[in-house]
Scaffold this motif. Structure first.
Motif, short mmCIF file in Angstrom:
data_model
loop_
_atom_site.label_atom_id
_atom_site.label_comp_id
_atom_site.label_asym_id
_atom_site.label_seq_id
_atom_site.Cartn_x
_atom_site.Cartn_y
_atom_site.Cartn_z
N ILE A 117 1.30 -0.92 -0.32
CA ILE A 117 -0.14 0.13 0.12
C ILE A 117 0.94 1.04 -0.01
CG2 ILE A 117 -1.71 1.39 1.17
CD1 ILE A 117 -2.79 -1.27 2.48
N TYR A 118 2.09 1.13 0.90
CA TYR A 118 2.65 2.36 0.91
C TYR A 118 3.61 2.59 -0.55
CZ TYR A 118 2.45 2.82 6.06
OH TYR A 118 2.64 3.16 7.20
N LEU A 119 3.82 1.40 -0.95
CA LEU A 119 4.83 1.54 -2.26
C LEU A 119 4.09 1.93 -3.31
CD1 LEU A 119 6.60 -1.50 -3.73
CD2 LEU A 119 5.32 -0.43 -4.99
N ALA A 120 1.95 1.94 -3.54
CA ALA A 120 1.39 2.62 -4.12
C ALA A 120 1.32 3.68 -3.87
CB ALA A 120 -0.05 1.62 -4.34
N PHE A 121 1.26 4.58 -2.73
CA PHE A 121 0.45 5.48 -2.57
C PHE A 121 2.18 6.35 -3.12
CE2 PHE A 121 2.07 8.85 0.78
CZ PHE A 121 0.53 10.05 0.61
N MET A 122 2.93 5.32 -2.48
CA MET A 122 4.35 6.56 -2.47
C MET A 122 4.30 6.91 -4.31
SD MET A 122 6.14 7.93 0.28
CE MET A 122 7.40 8.72 -1.01
N ALA A 123 4.74 6.09 -4.93
CA ALA A 123 4.33 6.16 -6.07
C ALA A 123 3.25 6.75 -6.89
CB ALA A 123 4.09 5.03 -7.43
N THR A 124 1.83 6.78 -6.31
CA THR A 124 1.33 8.15 -6.49
C THR A 124 1.55 9.65 -6.57
OG1 THR A 124 -0.57 6.18 -5.48
CG2 THR A 124 -1.39 8.60 -6.75
N ALA A 125 2.15 8.86 -4.53
CA ALA A 125 3.08 10.86 -4.82
C ALA A 125 3.53 11.06 -5.64
CB ALA A 125 2.62 11.07 -3.28
N ILE A 126 4.71 11.07 -5.21
CA ILE A 126 5.83 11.32 -6.85
C ILE A 126 5.28 11.78 -7.73
CG2 ILE A 126 7.61 10.61 -8.18
CD1 ILE A 126 8.48 8.99 -5.13
N LEU B 107 4.17 -4.28 -15.68
CA LEU B 107 4.84 -5.51 -15.03
C LEU B 107 6.24 -5.23 -16.22
CD1 LEU B 107 3.93 -7.58 -13.57
CD2 LEU B 107 3.35 -9.10 -15.37
N ILE B 108 5.99 -5.05 -17.19
CA ILE B 108 7.25 -4.73 -17.69
C ILE B 108 8.59 -3.95 -17.02
CG2 ILE B 108 8.24 -4.48 -20.48
CD1 ILE B 108 5.59 -5.55 -20.67
N TRP B 109 7.79 -2.70 -17.09
CA TRP B 109 9.04 -1.75 -16.89
C TRP B 109 9.39 -2.35 -14.88
CZ3 TRP B 109 10.40 2.19 -19.02
CH2 TRP B 109 9.81 2.73 -20.03
N ALA B 110 8.79 -3.34 -14.30
CA ALA B 110 9.50 -3.31 -12.57
C ALA B 110 10.51 -4.49 -13.31
CB ALA B 110 8.25 -4.10 -11.88
N ILE B 111 10.49 -5.13 -14.81
CA ILE B 111 11.45 -6.08 -14.87
C ILE B 111 12.55 -4.98 -15.57
CG2 ILE B 111 12.06 -7.96 -16.71
CD1 ILE B 111 9.24 -8.72 -17.26
N ILE B 112 12.38 -3.67 -16.27
CA ILE B 112 13.13 -3.08 -16.44
C ILE B 112 13.99 -2.79 -15.28
CG2 ILE B 112 13.80 -0.92 -17.46
CD1 ILE B 112 11.86 -1.85 -19.25
N PHE B 113 13.11 -1.99 -14.59
CA PHE B 113 13.74 -1.11 -13.41
C PHE B 113 14.28 -2.23 -12.15
CE2 PHE B 113 10.72 2.28 -14.15
CZ PHE B 113 11.93 3.61 -14.14
N SER B 114 14.22 -3.60 -12.28
CA SER B 114 14.78 -4.59 -11.13
C SER B 114 16.01 -4.81 -11.79
CB SER B 114 13.89 -5.66 -10.83
OG SER B 114 13.81 -6.40 -12.31
N VAL B 115 16.03 -4.83 -12.98
CA VAL B 115 16.91 -5.41 -13.70
C VAL B 115 18.25 -3.68 -13.06
CG1 VAL B 115 18.53 -4.53 -15.42
CG2 VAL B 115 16.62 -6.54 -15.02
N TRP B 116 18.19 -2.23 -13.08
CA TRP B 116 18.51 -0.92 -12.66
C TRP B 116 19.35 -0.85 -11.18
CZ3 TRP B 116 15.97 3.17 -15.80
CH2 TRP B 116 16.69 4.68 -15.76
N VAL B 117 17.89 -1.11 -10.50
CA VAL B 117 18.36 -0.80 -8.94
C VAL B 117 17.85 -2.10 -8.23
CG1 VAL B 117 17.24 1.74 -9.48
CG2 VAL B 117 15.93 -0.16 -8.33
N GLY B 118 18.31 -2.60 -8.86
CA GLY B 118 18.05 -3.93 -8.20
C GLY B 118 16.41 -4.46 -7.86
N ILE B 119 16.29 -5.90 -7.86
CA ILE B 119 15.12 -6.55 -7.44
C ILE B 119 14.79 -5.67 -6.02
CG2 ILE B 119 14.02 -8.23 -6.22
CD1 ILE B 119 15.23 -10.39 -8.70
N GLY B 120 12.90 -5.61 -5.90
CA GLY B 120 13.04 -4.78 -4.70
C GLY B 120 11.42 -3.82 -4.56
N PHE C 296 11.20 -0.69 -3.82
CA PHE C 296 11.96 0.87 -4.78
C PHE C 296 12.01 0.21 -6.87
CE2 PHE C 296 15.63 3.65 -6.61
CZ PHE C 296 15.12 4.79 -6.63
N ALA C 297 11.82 -0.38 -7.34
CA ALA C 297 11.92 -1.64 -8.68
C ALA C 297 10.60 -1.06 -8.74
CB ALA C 297 12.36 -2.53 -8.72
N GLY C 298 9.36 -1.84 -8.00
CA GLY C 298 8.56 -1.82 -8.22
C GLY C 298 7.91 -0.95 -8.16
N MET C 299 8.15 0.71 -7.07
CA MET C 299 7.68 1.85 -7.12
C MET C 299 8.17 2.63 -8.10
SD MET C 299 8.30 4.95 -4.89
CE MET C 299 9.74 5.40 -6.18
#
Lengths: 255, 335
Positions: B144-153, B196-209, B211-214
């Motif tokens: 929920i926080y992840l979703a909230f932060m993503a929206t807020a940013i 979902l595809i962005w998440a795969i791209i970002f998990s390569v970029w900043v590491g799985i977790g 932060f990548a999802g956000m």
């Protein structure tokens, strides 16, 4: 005294090719209460909007207060518009904002973008806004939301907003077309008072001839973008009426 | 001329499409029982041939699918029948090929052993393991926080961009129109890539977790909200804009004092709904390592611990339902 407005061979064509004004020439003297009549689509609103240059004439010349304003832009255009207050058929207030703020928005042209967007309106401006609300008799509504007011009251707020510009000219685009007869007279009386007491020139579009006869000092009639009549309100005879509005038209009284 | 070419193109497409499906899917996989034939000269000639035959016939006799689609009707009764039949054959072949390609197999669905396995899982799902509720709740909060932060940013970016992506504010010259087109293009493009595809791209970029999802949600939210906001801006009542312009106000003042007040409430409503959507998306993103409840779910699934999976599924359903109700209530109250 030179005329306040002088239009020579003014034409306006919309991007879709519709010619709203065709070779229109007229002058408006300071202090006049000029009423423009004509059917819907005859070019009345377009004429209003070319005067304060919300629209740019396609050809011809428009002179305001001695300077050519036909094709000005940028700061010159903003300064030109500041001198001209405008009110509209649908009032065009910011519905969710207070009556006072709506009135203050009339001064936006005089303020810098930054200053105004931070929401700082000087005490002097607020004082002036309240005075203008007083002139149209709704000072006590200053803190109410604009959309909580009746149509006639909203139009009076719009007049107060226009007064914030200390206008040399007041354009009124069918100011009473969405009001009931009783309210119409009250709004027209405020326009009349501003014209007589402050000497503000008024150019007003109207539909009802009874109002025209009561308030106008001079009348221009437009038909399909051309001026077909110019003269005193008393000169609009039955025959002219049919000429302007078509043979099937009958006059409706508003008392 | 342009219309004629388009009609020809449609006919060519239908001919090539019918030939390709028959030659590449139906014949090798149904009739020849999974014998793959190379796509050599003869097969190519078949595809091109049928395409040309339909195109030529279509333009000579006017029995043309292109004509049927573009004009809505075809003159001549037998020409009409032919065109309609070509369209129907294409549709039927699509269904047949779709059936073959998807590997639809009723026998697998009602196979005894399979049913038994499914039964075990469903039974486990309905007997959740309440021991993990604590840690599952924690993971849910993370989502929920992840979703909230993503929206807020994303909101400030979307807000700023939306005014430049609104046609009615950007139609006063070549440069504004270019900016409008550019922003619309970029946001449409990024939106068409699934989070979902962005998440795969970002998990390569900043590491799985998380932060990548956000980050994945931020990108998707910026483009979605920019679109929704700018469409709202395009819908505003032009009267107040005209009134503010008439006072001699600058373009910025006109936008700030007449467009923004009309948009604030709808913008809030869109934003809350987007947060709601983001909670669901964050769950799915967790499945590919975006953190939170999704990651926890995929871990238990990997270990075949179905009772734990059941707990998490129930929790997700509850939270999504509650968020849905709350966001609907808030949006209703904002009207």
């Amino acid at each position: 005294m030179p005329p306040l407005i002088s239009a020579e061979h003014l034409s306006f064509e919309y991007p879709n090719g519709f010619k709203a004004l065709k070779n229109v020439s007229f002058t408006v003297e300071p202090g006049e209460f000029l009423v423009v009549i004509g059917l819907s689509g005859s070019g009345k609103s377009t004429l209003m909007r070319t005067i304060n240059r919300l629209l740019e004439p396609t050809s011809g010349t428009l002179t305001f207060h001695g300077s050519d304003v036909t094709h000005i832009e940028g700061d010159a255009l903003r300064r030109h518009r500041q001198k001209i207050g405008m009110i509209f058929q649908h009032f065009n207030l910011i519905k969710r904002h207070s009556v006072l703020r709506n009135t203050l928005y009339g001064a936006l042209g005089q303020l810098s973008s930054m200053q105004s967007m931070l929401g700082h309106f000087s005490p002097d401006l607020c004082e002036k806004a309240l005075r203008n609300l007083d002139i149209v008799g709704i000072r006590e509504k200053a803190d109410q939301r604009a959309d909580s007011l009746s149509g006639g009251q909203q139009q009076r707020v719009a007049i107060a907003r226009a007064l914030m510009q200390d206008p040399m000219l007041l354009l009124a685009d069918e100011p009473v077309a969405s009001l009931d007869p009783a309210t119409s007279h009250s709004v027209m009386k405020y326009l009349d008072r501003i014209n007589k007491e402050f000497g503000t020139t008024v150019v007003c579009n109207l539909h009802f001839l009874s109002l025209v006869r009561q308030y106008a000092t001079r009348v221009i009639a437009l038909k399909a973008g051309e001026i077909v009549f110019e003269g005193q309100p008393s000169e609009i005879t039955e025959q002219w009426f049919k000429e302007i509005y078509g043979d099937d038209a009958t006059e409706v009284e508003i008392r | 001329m342009k219309r004629h070419l388009l009609r020809l193109g449609i006919d060519v497409f239908f001919g090539a499409y019918i030939a390709t499906i028959i030659d590449r899917i139906l014949i090798p996989r149904v009739i020849l029982d999974n014998v793959t034939t190379p796509f050599d000269g003869m097969h190519q000639a078949l595809v091109i041939g049928l395409a040309l035959v339909l195109a030529v016939l279509g333009s000579v006799t006017s029995a043309s699918v292109g004509r049927l689609i573009l004009d809505g009707s075809v003159s001549g009764s037998w020409q009409r029948t032919v065109a309609m039949n070509i369209a129907w054959i294409s549709f039927t072949l699509t269904v047949l090929a779709g059936w073959v390609v998807t590997g639809i197999s009723p026998s697998a669905l009602f196979n005894g052993q399979g049913l038994e396995g499914a039964g075990r899982i469903f039974k486990a799902l309905f007997t959740p393991n309440t021991d993990i509720i604590g840690s599952a709740l924690l993971a849910m909060v993370e989502t929920i926080y992840l979703a909230f932060m993503a929206t807020a940013i994303a909101v400030p970016f979307s807000f700023a961009l939306s005014f430049f992506a609104a046609r009615n504010l950007m139609d006063h010259g070549a440069i504004p129109r270019t900016i409008y087109v550019a922003i619309r293009f970029v946001t449409n493009f990024t939106r068409s890539i699934e989070p979902l595809i962005w998440a795969i791209i970002f998990s390569v970029w900043v590491g799985i977790g998380p932060f990548a999802g956000m980050l994945a949600l931020v990108v998707h939210t910026i483009s979605s909200l920019t679109k929704q906001y700018s469409e709202q801006i395009e819908d505003v009542d032009t009267g107040p804009m005209e009134a503010i312009s008439a006072t001699g106000a600058s373009r910025t003042q006109v936008v700030w004092f007449s467009v923004v007040p009309q948009c604030v409430i709808p913008f809030l409503s869109f934003t809350i709904y987007r947060w709601d959507i983001n909670v669901r998306m964050a769950t799915v993103i967790g499945l590919v390592g975006g953190g939170g409840i999704g990651t926890m779910l995929i871990q238990y699934q990997g270990l075949a611990q179905w009772r734990e999976v059941g707990t998490i599924v129930i929790l997700i359903a509850l939270v999504v339902w509650i968020m849905d109700v709350i966001s609907a209530r808030i949006r209703e109250a904002l009207k």
